[in-house]
Motif scaffolding. Structure first.
Motif, short mmCIF file in Angstrom:
data_model
loop_
_atom_site.label_atom_id
_atom_site.label_comp_id
_atom_site.label_asym_id
_atom_site.label_seq_id
_atom_site.Cartn_x
_atom_site.Cartn_y
_atom_site.Cartn_z
N ALA A 68 0.85 -1.19 0.00
CA ALA A 68 0.00 0.00 0.00
C ALA A 68 0.88 1.24 0.00
O ALA A 68 1.89 1.29 0.72
CB ALA A 68 -0.91 0.00 1.23
N GLY A 69 0.49 2.23 -0.80
CA GLY A 69 1.26 3.47 -0.87
C GLY A 69 0.60 4.64 -0.18
O GLY A 69 1.21 5.70 0.00
N THR A 70 -0.66 4.45 0.23
CA THR A 70 -1.38 5.48 0.99
C THR A 70 -2.12 4.81 2.13
O THR A 70 -2.36 3.60 2.11
CB THR A 70 -2.42 6.22 0.12
OG1 THR A 70 -3.49 5.31 -0.21
CG2 THR A 70 -1.79 6.78 -1.16
N PHE A 71 -2.53 5.61 3.12
CA PHE A 71 -3.24 5.02 4.26
C PHE A 71 -4.61 4.51 3.84
O PHE A 71 -5.09 3.50 4.38
CB PHE A 71 -3.37 6.04 5.40
CG PHE A 71 -3.84 5.40 6.67
CD1 PHE A 71 -3.00 4.57 7.39
CD2 PHE A 71 -5.13 5.59 7.14
CE1 PHE A 71 -3.43 3.94 8.56
CE2 PHE A 71 -5.57 4.98 8.30
CZ PHE A 71 -4.71 4.16 9.01
N ASP A 72 -5.26 5.18 2.89
CA ASP A 72 -6.55 4.68 2.40
C ASP A 72 -6.42 3.28 1.82
O ASP A 72 -7.30 2.43 2.00
CB ASP A 72 -7.13 5.64 1.35
CG ASP A 72 -7.72 6.89 1.96
OD1 ASP A 72 -7.94 6.90 3.19
OD2 ASP A 72 -7.94 7.87 1.23
#
Length: 225
Positions: free
Chosen positions: A38-42
């Motif tokens: 994952a590259g973002t928290f979302d």
């Protein structure tokens, strides 16, 4: 650790090169392995919403969508059975202690060598805890901060998300849109947050959240996301 057992990990970092380094570290450690990135928290949230049967999340604290300890707080509240190891370029002892106080299972400085990373990850997958050996975890926060952290720990996962968004300067209408709830629900969450934190305004709640970070996670000037 039995190599025949399938382990499922989430590597959450916005730098593809470092995600690759972590992938290399765990791939050399475990034979039966499924890794989601994952590259973002979302993206982290979406992964865990679809499947929370994860053995370990390796979480960078400064990826898009979170700042400081808020992402760790949210994951520990929403998925208490999923161990979280913080991976950070910030190896300040106070920051490491704060992460552990918020329920992290370990802390890996990004300067750590691959062999040491494997040792740390193996310790946590085995049910243990790992922090850099030179960090004294017995030092405690000042009384005011310690009390505030106890209050923060009473927030529900959704309230943590709302507080994160308040800290980003979002309005109730924007928060409602992002969380797919009504503005009335957001107002109720904000009221509950103020009551739990013992403050009287949104601004004071944001200041309280910033105090928890204790200057550990400055945002670069002009930083986006």
């Amino acid at each position: 650790m039995p190599s025949s057992e399938l382990h499922r990990l989430v590597i959450a970092d916005d730098h593809p090169l470092f995600r690759g380094a972590l992938r290399e570290a765990v791939t050399g450690l475990l034979e039966q392995l499924h890794i989601a990135e994952a590259g973002t928290f979302d993206e982290v949230s979406e992964l865990l919403e679809r499947d929370s049967e994860v053995d370990l999340v390796l979480l960078d604290l400064t990826m898009p969508g979170i700042r400081g300890f808020s992402g760790l707080m949210y994951l520990r509240a929403q998925y208490p059975a999923v161990p979280v190891m913080v991976v950070s370029a910030n190896d300040d002892p106070a920051a490491i202690r704060r992460c552990m106080e918020f329920g992290a299972s370990g802390f890996i400085p990004k300067t750590l060598g691959v062999d040491e990373m494997r040792t740390a990850i193996a310790r946590v997958l085995g049910g243990g805890v790992w922090t850099p050996p030179d960090v004294d975890l017995t030092v405690t926060s000042d009384k005011e901060t310690a009390e505030l952290m106890v209050r923060m720990a009473t927030l529900t996962p959704q309230q943590v998300r709302v507080l994160m968004m308040l800290s980003e300067g979002l309005l109730n209408k924007q928060i409602a849109f992002q969380l797919s709830v009504s503005e009335a629900t957001v107002k109720a969450h904000v009221s509950a947050i103020l009551q739990k934190l013992g403050v009287e305004s949104r601004t004071q709640a944001v200041i309280a959240a910033a105090k928890i970070e204790a200057g550990q996670w400055p945002q670069p000037a002009g930083a986006e996301g």
